[in-house]
Write a protein that holds these residues in place. Structure first.
Motif, mmCIF file in Angstrom:
data_model
loop_
_atom_site.group_PDB
_atom_site.id
_atom_site.type_symbol
_atom_site.label_atom_id
_atom_site.label_comp_id
_atom_site.label_asym_id
_atom_site.label_seq_id
_atom_site.Cartn_x
_atom_site.Cartn_y
_atom_site.Cartn_z
ATOM 1 N N SER A 172 0.836 -1.200 0.000
ATOM 2 C CA SER A 172 0.000 0.000 0.000
ATOM 3 C C SER A 172 0.875 1.256 0.000
ATOM 4 O O SER A 172 2.094 1.180 0.216
ATOM 5 C CB SER A 172 -0.896 0.006 1.232
ATOM 6 N N PRO A 173 0.285 2.435 -0.195
ATOM 7 C CA PRO A 173 1.063 3.676 -0.094
ATOM 8 C C PRO A 173 1.779 3.811 1.248
ATOM 9 O O PRO A 173 2.904 4.317 1.305
ATOM 10 C CB PRO A 173 0.004 4.760 -0.279
ATOM 11 N N ALA A 174 1.126 3.365 2.329
ATOM 12 C CA ALA A 174 1.779 3.418 3.640
ATOM 13 C C ALA A 174 3.024 2.539 3.666
ATOM 14 O O ALA A 174 4.053 2.906 4.262
ATOM 15 C CB ALA A 174 0.807 2.986 4.728
ATOM 16 N N ILE B 68 -2.534 -8.284 -2.243
ATOM 17 C CA ILE B 68 -3.214 -7.747 -3.422
ATOM 18 C C ILE B 68 -4.015 -6.500 -3.050
ATOM 19 O O ILE B 68 -4.046 -5.512 -3.803
ATOM 20 C CB ILE B 68 -4.143 -8.810 -4.035
ATOM 21 N N GLY B 69 -4.636 -6.520 -1.892
ATOM 22 C CA GLY B 69 -5.408 -5.361 -1.456
ATOM 23 C C GLY B 69 -4.544 -4.113 -1.325
ATOM 24 O O GLY B 69 -4.936 -3.011 -1.740
ATOM 25 N N GLY B 70 -3.356 -4.262 -0.747
ATOM 26 C CA GLY B 70 -2.439 -3.135 -0.637
ATOM 27 C C GLY B 70 -1.992 -2.626 -1.989
ATOM 28 O O GLY B 70 -1.878 -1.412 -2.223
ATOM 29 N N TYR B 71 -1.729 -3.565 -2.892
ATOM 30 C CA TYR B 71 -1.310 -3.204 -4.249
ATOM 31 C C TYR B 71 -2.417 -2.423 -4.960
ATOM 32 O O TYR B 71 -2.153 -1.386 -5.602
ATOM 33 C CB TYR B 71 -0.956 -4.480 -5.009
ATOM 34 N N ILE B 72 -3.649 -2.880 -4.841
ATOM 35 C CA ILE B 72 -4.772 -2.174 -5.460
ATOM 36 C C ILE B 72 -4.897 -0.757 -4.892
ATOM 37 O O ILE B 72 -5.127 0.212 -5.628
ATOM 38 C CB ILE B 72 -6.086 -2.956 -5.258
ATOM 39 N N GLU C 90 5.792 4.310 1.769
ATOM 40 C CA GLU C 90 6.346 5.399 2.572
ATOM 41 C C GLU C 90 7.224 4.861 3.695
ATOM 42 O O GLU C 90 8.239 5.491 4.062
ATOM 43 C CB GLU C 90 5.221 6.253 3.145
ATOM 44 N N ALA C 91 6.887 3.700 4.241
ATOM 45 C CA ALA C 91 7.721 3.102 5.290
ATOM 46 C C ALA C 91 9.111 2.780 4.754
ATOM 47 O O ALA C 91 10.122 3.004 5.446
ATOM 48 C CB ALA C 91 7.051 1.833 5.830
ATOM 49 N N PHE C 92 9.184 2.264 3.546
ATOM 50 C CA PHE C 92 10.485 2.021 2.922
ATOM 51 C C PHE C 92 11.243 3.330 2.751
ATOM 52 O O PHE C 92 12.451 3.409 3.030
ATOM 53 C CB PHE C 92 10.302 1.350 1.554
ATOM 54 N N ALA C 93 10.569 4.350 2.269
ATOM 55 C CA ALA C 93 11.229 5.628 2.021
ATOM 56 C C ALA C 93 11.749 6.241 3.326
ATOM 57 O O ALA C 93 12.873 6.763 3.375
ATOM 58 C CB ALA C 93 10.264 6.587 1.332
ATOM 59 N N GLU C 94 10.958 6.180 4.376
ATOM 60 C CA GLU C 94 11.379 6.751 5.651
ATOM 61 C C GLU C 94 12.589 6.012 6.208
ATOM 62 O O GLU C 94 13.537 6.638 6.733
ATOM 63 C CB GLU C 94 10.226 6.695 6.657
ATOM 64 N N ALA C 95 12.596 4.695 6.104
ATOM 65 C CA ALA C 95 13.749 3.921 6.568
ATOM 66 C C ALA C 95 14.992 4.268 5.748
ATOM 67 O O ALA C 95 16.108 4.320 6.285
ATOM 68 C CB ALA C 95 13.447 2.429 6.470
ATOM 69 N N THR C 96 14.822 4.509 4.458
ATOM 70 C CA THR C 96 15.942 4.891 3.601
ATOM 71 C C THR C 96 16.498 6.255 4.005
ATOM 72 O O THR C 96 17.713 6.456 4.064
ATOM 73 C CB THR C 96 15.486 4.914 2.130
#
Length: 571
Positions: free
Chosen positions: A57-59, A151-155, A62-68
């Motif tokens: 999902s978008p969240a 799949i739900g997160g991807y959608i 964003e979690a990946f980006a924040e950790a980076t």
């Protein structure tokens, strides 16, 4: 298999060094990736989280980006203590900084194409999961049951991208609809997968596990049905018909796949010239096969030669394995440094029929070996060895297997991020093409047919440089191939003239290039940069230059951006 060894030999020959502060940051970043992406742990063969998926999902993005961001901040005031540290710092700043640039564009919300997006990734993880015990099949059942959340997160991400006006091209959406429809079908992939579930030695599974697998397959099918409906009803009506992504996005993707910012116009012109040169070389080899023969006639002769034909995937797999084993046995300790534990390489027929040949690396402890996979399109039963001899070298040894497994092996020298978390296509695929040419130089392609196969593969990669940059930047078509500016239709006809593969494979490749901008050219451009770096090192070292030593030094760096590679080898 060749020289299969125990994993207790893993550190027998590998050098070691003390961990530094920069290594600690890199290892912590890798640990974070393992927490955020359980599929990454499966890829490495690490225990824990076997039933889970990452948050698509978008969240989750964003979690990946924040950790980076946090990792880059931790690196800010650190100074390298040795050459290994210097490369780590260079590579992390380049790779992680670029990840944040891409995240800021929002393009990750439109991650959809025919080969490398969550729609395939969510299914493909099962190819790497062990299936020897009831417990392992229980892990598979658990992950199947978690597909709906993935799949739900991807959608949710695709919908958010749509709301922002960021949507993949309609062509890619239609192709993925075809793929997900096949996944969701009764009697399709998931049903076949669980129907064939057996423990080691063919033993039946406990009824409880089989019931969990049946429920998991149903959950997976239903989730993919939801994805199909979303793609058809919500995304496709908003998807642009235009395939070209334009200069700004293309330049960013080119950097992602190369680790180097190349001059796109100069590279395009070089691609046109390289294609012409390879065609001339093919014409010379065709004349060796039959005096006065055209390339097309030489190909027909080879295709019709009984000793160069294979029937059925069983024979294809056996031939791949035999050729791979021979290469490993003969190259080890002569032209390359190949520790015993790296000499096991399995050649496999993939469980999908999507087209393409690919490699998956060994687990971190080598209990799961490196594997070469062939995804055979439906209905294809005949194969010709002259085309694929060079492919075995590309995917196996001295190509991807030697490259990827070397980095995995160097646990005492490289931190976990360097060994396992970095893959730069231009470095990796460039090395594999470099390896193909090297095998010719070493005499392994002395047969004119095998050499024509290598040139056929090199021609394809050069044509991809021209097609990919030309179509996505809408550049002028070279006079030899037409007029005006590139369009996908003109590009398809161009590929037909330059890539000697089946129609099914051609369609797959064509759609791949359109949906994955910058990736396909990274092979040939990467080879070009590898050869330039080698020649610069050779010129600098003069009579002291040793090719085997150069390869060892370069591969021991692991996969890094090509600018980082250049600085590491020439600093």
């Amino acid at each position: 298999m060749t020289n299969e060894t125990s994993t207790t030999d893993l550190t027998a020959e590998a050098p070691t060094r003390a961990q530094t502060a920069i290594d600690a940051v890199a290892d912590a970043h890798t640990d974070m990736l393992l927490q955020l992406d359980p599929g990454f742990a499966t890829t490495l063969g690490l225990p824990g989280h076997e039933t889970e998926y990452r948050d698509y999902s978008p969240a989750g993005l964003e979690a990946f980006a924040e950790a980076t961001r946090e990792t880059l901040e931790r690196l800010t005031d650190l100074e390298p203590t040795d050459d290994v540290d210097a490369v780590t710092l260079d590579a992390m700043r380049e790779r992680l900084g670029l990840e944040l640039e891409i995240h800021a564009t929002g393009r990750s919300l439109a991650d959809l194409n025919n080969i490398a997006c969550p729609a395939q990734e969510i299914r493909a993880i099962f190819d790497l999961m062990p299936t020897d015990t009831p417990e392992q099949w229980g892990h598979i059942a658990g992950r199947l049951c978690n597909i709906p959340d993935a799949i739900g997160g991807y959608i949710t991400s695709l919908r958010e991208g749509k709301n922002r006006g960021i949507v993949a091209a309609a062509r890619q959406v239609r192709i993925v609809i075809g793929q997900t429809t096949a996944y969701e079908a009764d009697g399709g992939y998931f049903d076949e997968f669980v129907a064939g579930a057996r423990a080691k030695n063919g033993a039946e599974l406990p009824e409880s596990v089989r019931n969990e697998l049946t429920a998991g397959a149903e959950a997976a099918r239903n989730a993919y049905r939801q994805l199909t409906s979303f793609l058809e009803e919500e995304l496709l009506p908003e998807a642009p018909e235009k395939d070209a992504v334009g200069r700004e996005h293309y330049a960013l993707m080119s950097r992602l796949f190369l680790g180097s910012a190349v001059d796109l116009e100069e590279t395009y012109r070089w691609g046109v010239e390289e294609l012409d040169r390879i065609i001339a070389e093919q014409e010379a080899v065709a004349n060796e096969i039959k005096e006065g023969a055209s390339i097309e006639e030489a190909i027909r002769i080879l295709d019709e030669s009984p000793e160069r034909q294979l029937q059925g995937t069983d024979n294809l797999q056996a031939w791949m394995q035999g050729l791979s084993d021979k290469a490993v046995a003969e190259l080890a300790d002569v032209h390359f440094d190949i520790p015993d534990i790296m000499r096991r390489l399995e050649c496999m027929i993939a469980p999908t029929q999507e087209g393409g040949i690919y490699y998956t690396g060994p687990s971190d402890d080598f209990s799961r070996p490196g594997r070469m996979w062939w995804s055979v399109p439906e209905g294809e039963e005949s194969f010709t060895t002259w085309k694929e001899t060079t492919t075995v070298y590309h995917e196996g040894v001295p190509g991807h297997h030697l490259q990827v497994a070397t980095a995995t092996y160097q646990r005492g020298l490289l931190n976990s991020w360097r060994r396992n978390a970095v893959w730069v296509s231009g470095h990796g695929e460039g090395w594999a093409l470099y390896a193909e040419r090297l095998m010719e130089e070493l005499g392994y392609l002395s047969d004119p047919g095998d050499r024509l196969g290598m040139l056929d593969a090199q021609r394809m990669r050069a044509a991809r440089v021209v097609f990919d940059i030309g179509v996505h930047l809408e550049l002028e078509v070279p006079e030899r191939w037409g007029s005006g500016t590139w369009t996908p239709d003109e590009g398809y006809e161009f590929l037909k003239k330059n890539i000697a593969i089946s129609e099914g494979q051609l369609n797959f490749e064509f759609n791949r290039y359109l949906g994955w901008p910058g990736q396909a050219p990274s092979y040939k451009i990467g080879q070009r940069l590898w050869e330039q770096i080698r020649d610069e090192v050779k010129e600098r070292e003069g009579e002291h230059f040793n090719l085997r030593a150069f390869h060892t030094r370069a591969l021991n760096l692991g996969s890094v951006g090509l600018d980082t590679l250049r600085r590491a080898l020439l600093s």
